[in-house]
Write a protein that holds these residues in place. Structure first.
Motif, mmCIF file in Angstrom:
data_model
loop_
_atom_site.group_PDB
_atom_site.id
_atom_site.type_symbol
_atom_site.label_atom_id
_atom_site.label_comp_id
_atom_site.label_asym_id
_atom_site.label_seq_id
_atom_site.Cartn_x
_atom_site.Cartn_y
_atom_site.Cartn_z
ATOM 1 N N ASN A 170 0.830 -1.210 0.000
ATOM 2 C CA ASN A 170 0.000 0.000 0.000
ATOM 3 C C ASN A 170 0.862 1.255 0.000
ATOM 4 O OD1 ASN A 170 -2.417 -1.461 0.171
ATOM 5 N ND2 ASN A 170 -2.225 -1.621 2.385
ATOM 6 N N PHE A 171 0.329 2.296 -0.619
ATOM 7 C CA PHE A 171 0.971 3.602 -0.617
ATOM 8 C C PHE A 171 0.611 4.333 0.668
ATOM 9 C CE2 PHE A 171 0.455 2.759 -5.187
ATOM 10 C CZ PHE A 171 1.753 2.942 -5.609
ATOM 11 N N LEU A 172 1.465 5.266 1.057
ATOM 12 C CA LEU A 172 1.144 6.174 2.142
ATOM 13 C C LEU A 172 0.347 7.306 1.501
ATOM 14 C CD1 LEU A 172 1.676 6.369 5.162
ATOM 15 C CD2 LEU A 172 3.654 7.762 4.670
ATOM 16 N N GLN A 173 -0.909 7.412 1.872
ATOM 17 C CA GLN A 173 -1.836 8.308 1.189
ATOM 18 C C GLN A 173 -1.741 9.746 1.689
ATOM 19 O OE1 GLN A 173 -3.860 7.231 -1.341
ATOM 20 N NE2 GLN A 173 -2.885 5.246 -1.112
ATOM 21 N N ILE A 174 -2.143 10.632 0.831
ATOM 22 C CA ILE A 174 -2.333 12.035 1.199
ATOM 23 C C ILE A 174 -3.769 12.142 1.696
ATOM 24 C CG2 ILE A 174 -2.490 14.390 0.323
ATOM 25 C CD1 ILE A 174 -0.392 13.626 -1.766
ATOM 26 N N THR A 175 -3.958 12.738 2.866
ATOM 27 C CA THR A 175 -5.303 12.863 3.408
ATOM 28 C C THR A 175 -6.107 13.865 2.586
ATOM 29 O OG1 THR A 175 -4.718 14.640 4.930
ATOM 30 C CG2 THR A 175 -4.470 12.371 5.744
ATOM 31 N N GLU A 176 -7.402 13.785 2.716
ATOM 32 C CA GLU A 176 -8.283 14.722 2.011
ATOM 33 C C GLU A 176 -7.992 16.161 2.443
ATOM 34 O OE1 GLU A 176 -10.417 14.177 -0.571
ATOM 35 O OE2 GLU A 176 -9.521 12.180 -0.530
ATOM 36 N N GLN A 177 -7.680 16.338 3.734
ATOM 37 C CA GLN A 177 -7.382 17.684 4.231
ATOM 38 C C GLN A 177 -6.115 18.238 3.573
ATOM 39 O OE1 GLN A 177 -8.073 15.042 6.213
ATOM 40 N NE2 GLN A 177 -9.468 15.641 7.835
ATOM 41 N N GLU A 178 -5.128 17.363 3.289
ATOM 42 C CA GLU A 178 -3.885 17.816 2.674
ATOM 43 C C GLU A 178 -4.082 18.194 1.201
ATOM 44 O OE1 GLU A 178 -0.145 15.610 4.559
ATOM 45 O OE2 GLU A 178 -1.737 14.218 3.983
ATOM 46 N N LYS A 179 -5.162 17.713 0.606
ATOM 47 C CA LYS A 179 -5.429 18.008 -0.800
ATOM 48 C C LYS A 179 -6.081 19.371 -0.978
ATOM 49 C CE LYS A 179 -6.012 13.167 -2.095
ATOM 50 N NZ LYS A 179 -6.954 12.159 -2.550
#
Length: 186
Positions: A170-179
């Motif tokens: 799995n990738f380390l995701q960017i949170t929705e808040q960071e987008k």
């Protein structure tokens, strides 16, 4: 003479097949180890962030009225992270923890007394610094995971990857808040 030529051809084919198998095996081991190393580099930061959560919760609890469910979720995520043994499990929990921390900081804006607390501001700055370092390393980690995932899915690597029980990571995701930047979602 024909038998000797046939034998040489068979030996050459066997050597080529064994050499190819060794090359594929070595590449898969390299990709796996490189991914583990990239995760180890980011795991240090994820652990530091997890270590700050009890301090953050303690400071926030001192200010009555703060949403208890948010704090309970953060506590559970920290415990789950510290008990996790697999990197994919830690990555999933880290992705969820990042969102929970953003929620704590966003909700804290509704509590002026909390916002004026020096201890809270220090912790918020410390966690933000760790988050920035995680973001810096996330790019390298995700690139390494992409190479690994591609490597185990290519033919004939997929055959050896299956035998070695190498699975997609799995990738380390960017949170929705960071987008979101200045109210604009990317």
């Amino acid at each position: 003479m024909e038998n000797l030529l046939a034998l040489l051809i068979v030996v050459a084919l066997v050597v080529a097949l064994v050499g190819g198998a060794i090359a594929i095996y070595n590449r898969l081991v390299f990709l796996n180890n490189n991914t583990d190393k990239a995760f180890a580099n980011i795991d240090v930061l994820l652990k530091q962030r997890a270590d700050e959560i009890p301090n953050l919760i303690e400071v926030v609890k001192q200010h009555t009225g703060f949403e208890q469910s948010v704090l309970e979720k953060l506590t559970k995520l920290r415990t789950d992270f510290l008990n996790a043994t697999q990197s994919d499990e830690k990555v999933a929990i880290a992705n969820e923890t990042a969102g929970a921390l953003k929620t704590v900081f966003a909700v804290s804006e509704n509590y002026p007394e909390l916002q004026s607390s020096q201890a809270f501001n220090n912790l918020q700055n410390r966690v933000s610094g760790i988050e920035d370092a995680i973001a810096d390393r996330r790019e390298l980690f995700n690139e390494t995971v992409a190479l690994y995932n591609t490597g185990i899915q290519e033919f004939p690597n997929v055959i050896f990857a299956g035998m070695l029980r190498y699975n997609k990571r799995n990738f380390l995701q960017i949170t929705e808040q960071e987008k979101v930047y200045n109210g604009v979602k990317f």
